[in-house]
Design a protein around this motif. Structure first.
Motif, PDB file in Angstrom:
ATOM      1  N   ASP A 205       5.024  54.829  18.178  1.00 54.60           N
ATOM      2  CA  ASP A 205       4.883  53.949  17.025  1.00 54.60           C
ATOM      3  C   ASP A 205       6.117  53.108  16.756  1.00 54.60           C
ATOM      4  N   ILE A 206       7.154  53.270  17.572  1.00 54.44           N
ATOM      5  CA  ILE A 206       8.365  52.459  17.421  1.00 54.44           C
ATOM      6  C   ILE A 206       8.341  51.335  18.460  1.00 54.44           C
ATOM      7  N   THR A 207       8.464  50.120  17.992  1.00 57.41           N
ATOM      8  CA  THR A 207       8.419  48.948  18.866  1.00 57.41           C
ATOM      9  C   THR A 207       9.808  48.669  19.431  1.00 57.41           C
ATOM     10  N   LEU A 208       9.909  48.566  20.749  1.00 59.88           N
ATOM     11  CA  LEU A 208      11.173  48.261  21.407  1.00 59.88           C
ATOM     12  C   LEU A 208      11.227  46.795  21.801  1.00 59.88           C
ATOM     13  N   SER A 209      12.352  46.163  21.526  1.00 58.57           N
ATOM     14  CA  SER A 209      12.598  44.788  21.958  1.00 58.57           C
ATOM     15  C   SER A 209      13.823  44.809  22.867  1.00 58.57           C
ATOM     16  N   LEU A 210      13.647  44.408  24.123  1.00 58.41           N
ATOM     17  CA  LEU A 210      14.721  44.473  25.125  1.00 58.41           C
ATOM     18  C   LEU A 210      15.178  43.079  25.510  1.00 58.41           C
ATOM     19  N   GLU A 211      16.488  42.934  25.698  1.00 55.28           N
ATOM     20  CA  GLU A 211      17.038  41.648  26.121  1.00 55.28           C
ATOM     21  C   GLU A 211      18.319  41.879  26.894  1.00 55.28           C
ATOM     22  N   ARG A 212      18.512  41.133  27.963  1.00 56.79           N
ATOM     23  CA  ARG A 212      19.751  41.235  28.735  1.00 56.79           C
ATOM     24  C   ARG A 212      20.817  40.328  28.134  1.00 56.79           C
ATOM     25  N   GLY A 213      22.068  40.695  28.344  1.00 58.41           N
ATOM     26  CA  GLY A 213      23.172  39.892  27.838  1.00 58.41           C
ATOM     27  C   GLY A 213      24.451  40.171  28.610  1.00 58.41           C
ATOM     28  N   SER A 214      25.437  39.312  28.417  1.00 61.18           N
ATOM     29  CA  SER A 214      26.734  39.467  29.073  1.00 61.18           C
ATOM     30  C   SER A 214      27.580  40.487  28.321  1.00 61.18           C
ATOM     31  N   TYR A 215      28.736  40.852  28.891  1.00 60.59           N
ATOM     32  CA  TYR A 215      29.648  41.761  28.199  1.00 60.59           C
ATOM     33  C   TYR A 215      29.945  41.248  26.787  1.00 60.59           C
ATOM     34  N   ARG A 216      30.367  39.987  26.716  1.00 55.68           N
ATOM     35  CA  ARG A 216      30.744  39.374  25.448  1.00 55.68           C
ATOM     36  C   ARG A 216      29.529  39.220  24.527  1.00 55.68           C
ATOM     37  N   GLY A 217      28.417  38.792  25.117  1.00 60.75           N
ATOM     38  CA  GLY A 217      27.216  38.559  24.333  1.00 60.75           C
ATOM     39  C   GLY A 217      26.682  39.822  23.681  1.00 60.75           C
ATOM     40  N   LEU A 218      26.791  40.962  24.356  1.00 62.32           N
ATOM     41  CA  LEU A 218      26.301  42.213  23.791  1.00 62.32           C
ATOM     42  C   LEU A 218      27.137  42.644  22.590  1.00 62.32           C
ATOM     43  N   ILE A 219      28.458  42.539  22.721  1.00 61.42           N
ATOM     44  CA  ILE A 219      29.326  42.893  21.591  1.00 61.42           C
ATOM     45  C   ILE A 219      29.063  41.968  20.409  1.00 61.42           C
ATOM     46  N   ASP A 220      28.963  40.676  20.679  1.00 52.92           N
ATOM     47  CA  ASP A 220      28.671  39.716  19.603  1.00 52.92           C
ATOM     48  C   ASP A 220      27.337  40.042  18.943  1.00 52.92           C
ATOM     49  N   GLY A 221      26.364  40.474  19.747  1.00 53.23           N
ATOM     50  CA  GLY A 221      25.056  40.810  19.211  1.00 53.23           C
ATOM     51  C   GLY A 221      25.080  42.005  18.280  1.00 53.23           C
ATOM     52  N   LEU A 222      25.960  42.969  18.561  1.00 51.35           N
ATOM     53  CA  LEU A 222      26.122  44.107  17.659  1.00 51.35           C
ATOM     54  C   LEU A 222      26.784  43.669  16.355  1.00 51.35           C
ATOM     55  N   VAL A 223      27.779  42.797  16.481  1.00 49.38           N
ATOM     56  CA  VAL A 223      28.524  42.340  15.307  1.00 49.38           C
ATOM     57  C   VAL A 223      27.625  41.555  14.352  1.00 49.38           C
ATOM     58  N   ASN A 224      26.800  40.660  14.904  1.00 44.65           N
ATOM     59  CA  ASN A 224      25.975  39.807  14.033  1.00 44.65           C
ATOM     60  C   ASN A 224      24.599  40.400  13.722  1.00 44.65           C
ATOM     61  N   GLY A 225      24.341  41.621  14.199  1.00 45.37           N
ATOM     62  CA  GLY A 225      23.090  42.287  13.862  1.00 45.37           C
ATOM     63  C   GLY A 225      21.906  41.934  14.729  1.00 45.37           C
ATOM     64  N   LYS A 226      22.129  41.186  15.786  1.00 49.28           N
ATOM     65  CA  LYS A 226      21.032  40.833  16.685  1.00 49.28           C
ATOM     66  C   LYS A 226      20.477  42.077  17.379  1.00 49.28           C
ATOM     67  N   TYR A 227      21.383  42.978  17.776  1.00 43.75           N
ATOM     68  CA  TYR A 227      20.981  44.210  18.448  1.00 43.75           C
ATOM     69  C   TYR A 227      21.252  45.421  17.560  1.00 43.75           C
ATOM     70  N   ASP A 228      20.348  46.394  17.613  1.00 45.99           N
ATOM     71  CA  ASP A 228      20.614  47.679  16.974  1.00 45.99           C
ATOM     72  C   ASP A 228      21.564  48.507  17.821  1.00 45.99           C
ATOM     73  N   CYS A 229      21.461  48.347  19.126  1.00 42.43           N
ATOM     74  CA  CYS A 229      22.336  49.081  20.049  1.00 42.43           C
ATOM     75  C   CYS A 229      22.392  48.324  21.370  1.00 42.43           C
ATOM     76  N   ILE A 230      23.356  48.691  22.182  1.00 43.10           N
ATOM     77  CA  ILE A 230      23.499  48.054  23.487  1.00 43.10           C
ATOM     78  C   ILE A 230      23.711  49.118  24.556  1.00 43.10           C
ATOM     79  N   ILE A 231      23.378  48.766  25.790  1.00 38.16           N
ATOM     80  CA  ILE A 231      23.657  49.612  26.953  1.00 38.16           C
ATOM     81  C   ILE A 231      24.623  48.846  27.834  1.00 38.16           C
ATOM     82  N   SER A 232      25.826  49.380  27.944  1.00 38.28           N
ATOM     83  CA  SER A 232      26.878  48.690  28.671  1.00 38.28           C
ATOM     84  C   SER A 232      27.828  49.739  29.238  1.00 38.28           C
ATOM     85  N   PHE A 233      29.038  49.323  29.601  1.00 33.89           N
ATOM     86  CA  PHE A 233      30.041  50.256  30.099  1.00 33.89           C
ATOM     87  C   PHE A 233      31.043  50.578  29.009  1.00 33.89           C
TER      88      PHE A 233
END
Length: 293
Positions: free
Chosen positions: A120-148
């Motif tokens: 019942d939980i909807t997942l939205s997946l998107e790829r991004g760069s190192y910088r883009g993923l961090i920025d996405g966490l900061v601005n609330g675009k992503y709830d979480c990221i998978i990175s190094f």
């Protein structure tokens, strides 16, 4: 510009013909033509070249088509998530995944377990760069990221959970004579051109290879790539080799080969794949997701 106009533009670009596009949309040719003209007037550019039968994208149109495909897809995903929440589903989770990471292995298994347990939980997946993923966490675009782990920097607000340790090495073109080797040895490959990421993408991954070159007292030719996709493309084109890891998408491409570092040798970092999130994120679905690993 409305989302309806975006859809009209993308449909006309797909069919390159007003009649076919209007039939697909269920509107008249004149309505479609007026909306496209309104978009061109709003932007003050010509988006389509027109002849008696068909249309084709101009240079501006090509760029707009590329960007609108991404934006319209994101909008549709967001709208669907909003509807799901309104209809009583438990929630939605937006996950950013590093450009070059393949889901094969623990990640794919984790997604399968999560969907079985939390359908019942909807997942939205998107790829991004190192910088883009961090920025996405900061601005609330992503709830979480998978990175190094090394890509998280010194952001105190981030919490993380290690998913797995990753084998480090290089990606090399399968046409390169050195691709016959089973392992990567920095000294043996000292005469190769190394493709590194630009410092603006991630300072750690840009600077650590330089430290390794200094450690081994070698001075190879260096080319810089703006992101991971560009680096892999340059490797595939035979322009050089790039530091990488066992879960790289490139390692599954038959035109390239991944060479691991020997077990008794290490570069300057040993990458760990992590799930990271903002500690202030109050999305209830995030806890369920983090417990998957």
């Amino acid at each position: 510009m409305t989302t309806q106009q975006m859809n009209y533009f993308l449909t006309l670009a797909k069919f390159s013909n007003y009649t076919k596009a209007s039939n697909e949309l269920g509107i008249s040719v004149s309505t479609l033509s007026r909306q496209i003209l309104a978009m061109e007037e709003e932007l003050n550019v010509q988006l389509f070249q027109r002849d008696n039968k068909n249309v084709s994208l101009t240079r501006c149109g090509h760029y707009m088509h590329q960007e609108l495909q991404r934006i319209y897809c994101q909008y549709q995903t967001m709208a669907e998530n909003v509807r799901n929440i309104y209809q009583g589903y438990n929630g939605a989770l937006s996950i950013g995944i590093l450009d070059d990471i393949t889901l094969n292995g623990k990640l794919q298994e984790g997604f399968e377990r999560f969907k079985r347990k939390h359908s019942d939980i909807t997942l939205s997946l998107e790829r991004g760069s190192y910088r883009g993923l961090i920025d996405g966490l900061v601005n609330g675009k992503y709830d979480c990221i998978i990175s190094f782990l090394f890509a998280l920097g010194e952001y105190d607000f981030l919490k993380y959970k290690i998913i797995e340790k990753i084998t480090e090495g290089i990606i090399i073109s399968s046409k390169n004579p050195l691709s016959k080797y089973d392992y990567f040895d920095l000294y043996e490959f000292r005469n190769q051109t190394f493709i590194l990421l630009d410092n603006t993408e991630n300072s750690y991954i840009a600077n650590e290879p330089l430290a390794a070159f200094k450690k081994y007292n070698i001075h190879p030719k260096i080319l810089y790539a703006p992101n991971l996709d560009a680096a892999l493309l340059m490797v595939e084109a035979g322009m050089g080799i790039a530091f990488s890891y066992g879960k790289s998408v490139g390692s599954y491409n038959p035109s390239m080969k991944f060479l691991p570092i020997r077990e008794n040798e290490r570069m300057t970092f040993s990458p760990k794949l992590v799930l990271a999130w903002d500690e202030k994120n109050d999305n209830a679905a995030l806890q369920a997701w983090s417990e998957t690993f």
